[in-house]
Design a protein around this motif. Structure first.
Motif, PDB file in Angstrom:
ATOM      1  N   HIS A  43      -2.826 -10.424   3.939  1.00  0.00           N
ATOM      2  CA  HIS A  43      -1.494 -10.088   3.995  1.00  0.00           C
ATOM      3  C   HIS A  43      -0.963  -9.712   2.539  1.00  0.00           C
ATOM      4  CE1 HIS A  43      -0.144 -13.938   2.579  1.00  0.00           C
ATOM      5  NE2 HIS A  43      -1.265 -14.386   3.028  1.00  0.00           N
ATOM      6  N   ASN A  44       0.390  -9.675   2.454  1.00  0.00           N
ATOM      7  CA  ASN A  44       0.977  -9.230   0.984  1.00  0.00           C
ATOM      8  C   ASN A  44       0.412  -8.119   0.417  1.00  0.00           C
ATOM      9  OD1 ASN A  44       2.977 -10.139  -0.633  1.00  0.00           O
ATOM     10  ND2 ASN A  44       1.529 -10.566  -2.277  1.00  0.00           N
ATOM     11  N   VAL A  45       0.050  -7.035   1.135  1.00  0.00           N
ATOM     12  CA  VAL A  45      -0.307  -5.841   0.776  1.00  0.00           C
ATOM     13  C   VAL A  45       0.777  -4.931   0.445  1.00  0.00           C
ATOM     14  CG1 VAL A  45      -1.871  -3.791   1.066  1.00  0.00           C
ATOM     15  CG2 VAL A  45      -2.808  -5.874   2.114  1.00  0.00           C
ATOM     16  N   ASN A  46       1.180  -4.947  -0.799  1.00  0.00           N
ATOM     17  CA  ASN A  46       2.406  -3.989  -1.137  1.00  0.00           C
ATOM     18  C   ASN A  46       2.011  -2.406  -1.148  1.00  0.00           C
ATOM     19  OD1 ASN A  46       3.868  -6.384  -1.208  1.00  0.00           O
ATOM     20  ND2 ASN A  46       3.072  -6.737  -3.169  1.00  0.00           N
ATOM     21  N   THR A  47       1.076  -1.981  -1.737  1.00  0.00           N
ATOM     22  CA  THR A  47       0.619  -0.771  -1.868  1.00  0.00           C
ATOM     23  C   THR A  47      -0.080  -0.244  -0.726  1.00  0.00           C
ATOM     24  OG1 THR A  47       0.666  -0.931  -4.362  1.00  0.00           O
ATOM     25  CG2 THR A  47      -0.318   0.933  -3.421  1.00  0.00           C
ATOM     26  N   ARG A  48       0.312   0.916   0.073  1.00  0.00           N
ATOM     27  CA  ARG A  48      -0.208   1.045   1.382  1.00  0.00           C
ATOM     28  C   ARG A  48      -0.981   2.180   1.132  1.00  0.00           C
ATOM     29  NH1 ARG A  48       0.422  -3.615   4.041  1.00  0.00           N
ATOM     30  NH2 ARG A  48      -0.746  -2.390   5.768  1.00  0.00           N
ATOM     31  N   SER A  78       1.104   0.067   7.405  1.00  0.00           N
ATOM     32  CA  SER A  78       1.883  -1.023   7.698  1.00  0.00           C
ATOM     33  C   SER A  78       0.880  -2.268   8.360  1.00  0.00           C
ATOM     34  CB  SER A  78       3.097  -0.703   8.730  1.00  0.00           C
ATOM     35  OG  SER A  78       2.518  -0.576  10.067  1.00  0.00           O
ATOM     36  N   GLU A  80      -0.577  -6.153   8.527  1.00  0.00           N
ATOM     37  CA  GLU A  80      -1.608  -7.154   8.000  1.00  0.00           C
ATOM     38  C   GLU A  80      -2.906  -6.333   8.328  1.00  0.00           C
ATOM     39  OE1 GLU A  80       0.038 -11.714   8.192  1.00  0.00           O
ATOM     40  OE2 GLU A  80      -0.964 -10.826  10.080  1.00  0.00           O
ATOM     41  N   GLN A  99      -8.437  -4.229  -3.908  1.00  0.00           N
ATOM     42  CA  GLN A  99      -7.929  -2.939  -3.247  1.00  0.00           C
ATOM     43  C   GLN A  99      -8.140  -2.070  -4.310  1.00  0.00           C
ATOM     44  OE1 GLN A  99      -3.732  -3.078  -2.111  1.00  0.00           O
ATOM     45  NE2 GLN A  99      -3.937  -1.136  -1.165  1.00  0.00           N
ATOM     46  N   PRO A 117      -4.597  -4.590  -7.087  1.00  0.00           N
ATOM     47  CA  PRO A 117      -4.457  -5.816  -6.404  1.00  0.00           C
ATOM     48  C   PRO A 117      -6.125  -6.566  -5.911  1.00  0.00           C
ATOM     49  CG  PRO A 117      -3.274  -4.161  -5.649  1.00  0.00           C
ATOM     50  CD  PRO A 117      -4.136  -3.743  -6.511  1.00  0.00           C
ATOM     51  N   ARG A 148      -4.286 -13.831   0.639  1.00  0.00           N
ATOM     52  CA  ARG A 148      -3.072 -13.125   0.033  1.00  0.00           C
ATOM     53  C   ARG A 148      -3.383 -12.236  -0.936  1.00  0.00           C
ATOM     54  NH1 ARG A 148       0.213 -14.193  -4.222  1.00  0.00           N
ATOM     55  NH2 ARG A 148       2.374 -13.507  -4.008  1.00  0.00           N
ATOM     56  N   GLU A 151      -1.245  -9.604  -7.410  1.00  0.00           N
ATOM     57  CA  GLU A 151      -1.089  -8.327  -8.273  1.00  0.00           C
ATOM     58  C   GLU A 151      -0.670  -9.011  -9.876  1.00  0.00           C
ATOM     59  OE1 GLU A 151       0.832  -4.817  -7.348  1.00  0.00           O
ATOM     60  OE2 GLU A 151       0.823  -5.330  -5.057  1.00  0.00           O
TER      61      GLU A 151
END
Length: 152
Positions: A43-48, A78, A80, A99, A117, A148, A151
């Motif tokens: 979770h908390n993946v900001n860059t998709r 989008s 998790e 990532q 990340p 989590r 970054e």
């Protein structure tokens, strides 16, 4: 300042081996012969974009070096991200991941700082580089853990 730089370098070394192919797998001793699955929810993946390289360690050597097992999964637009490690004997396991945003199959740095990340099981804040024991979970039944993404 030296401690921060040393911490960042060590984190980079911990996750830099994830993109290497995983050939040798050292077995974790099973006490009763049963095997279990470990579901990893990221979770908390900001860059998709990009891919997640997820390494499973079963001791300190596979935590700092070549992973016991690894998975590569695509980052979806989008939600998790989930993967499952199956057929694992009872024992201690830890997750480390990064990532890959640019498709070069390695953890990138901007100077000494990770520019992509990363994350570890059981670690949500870094107070120095984690080790296997800090990140490990005991697997003696089918489990699901959340990791989590961090970054710098």
């Amino acid at each position: 300042m030296k401690t921060i730089i040393a911490t960042i370098i060590t984190i980079g070394l911990l996750i830099s081996n994830l993109a290497k192919p995983c050939f040798a797998q050292t077995a974790t001793p099973a006490s009763n012969g049963a095997t279990y699955s470990l579901t990893v929810v990221v979770h908390n993946v900001n860059t998709r974009s990009g891919k997640l390289y997820i390494g499973l360690a079963n001791n300190q050597a596979t935590f700092t070096g070549e992973s016991f097992q690894r998975k590569v999964i695509d980052v979806t637009p989008s939600g998790e991200l989930t993967t499952v490690f199956e057929g694992l004997p009872t024992g201690k396991y830890a997750i480390r991941l990064f990532q890959d945003l640019n498709g070069n199959q390695k953890m990138d740095f901007s100077g000494q700082m990770p520019s992509e990340p990363f994350g570890f099981s059981n670690v949500s804040m870094l107070m120095g580089p984690p080790d296997f024991d800090q990140s490990a979970i005991e697997l003696n039944e089918n489990k699901s853990i959340r990791v989590r993404v961090m970054e710098m």
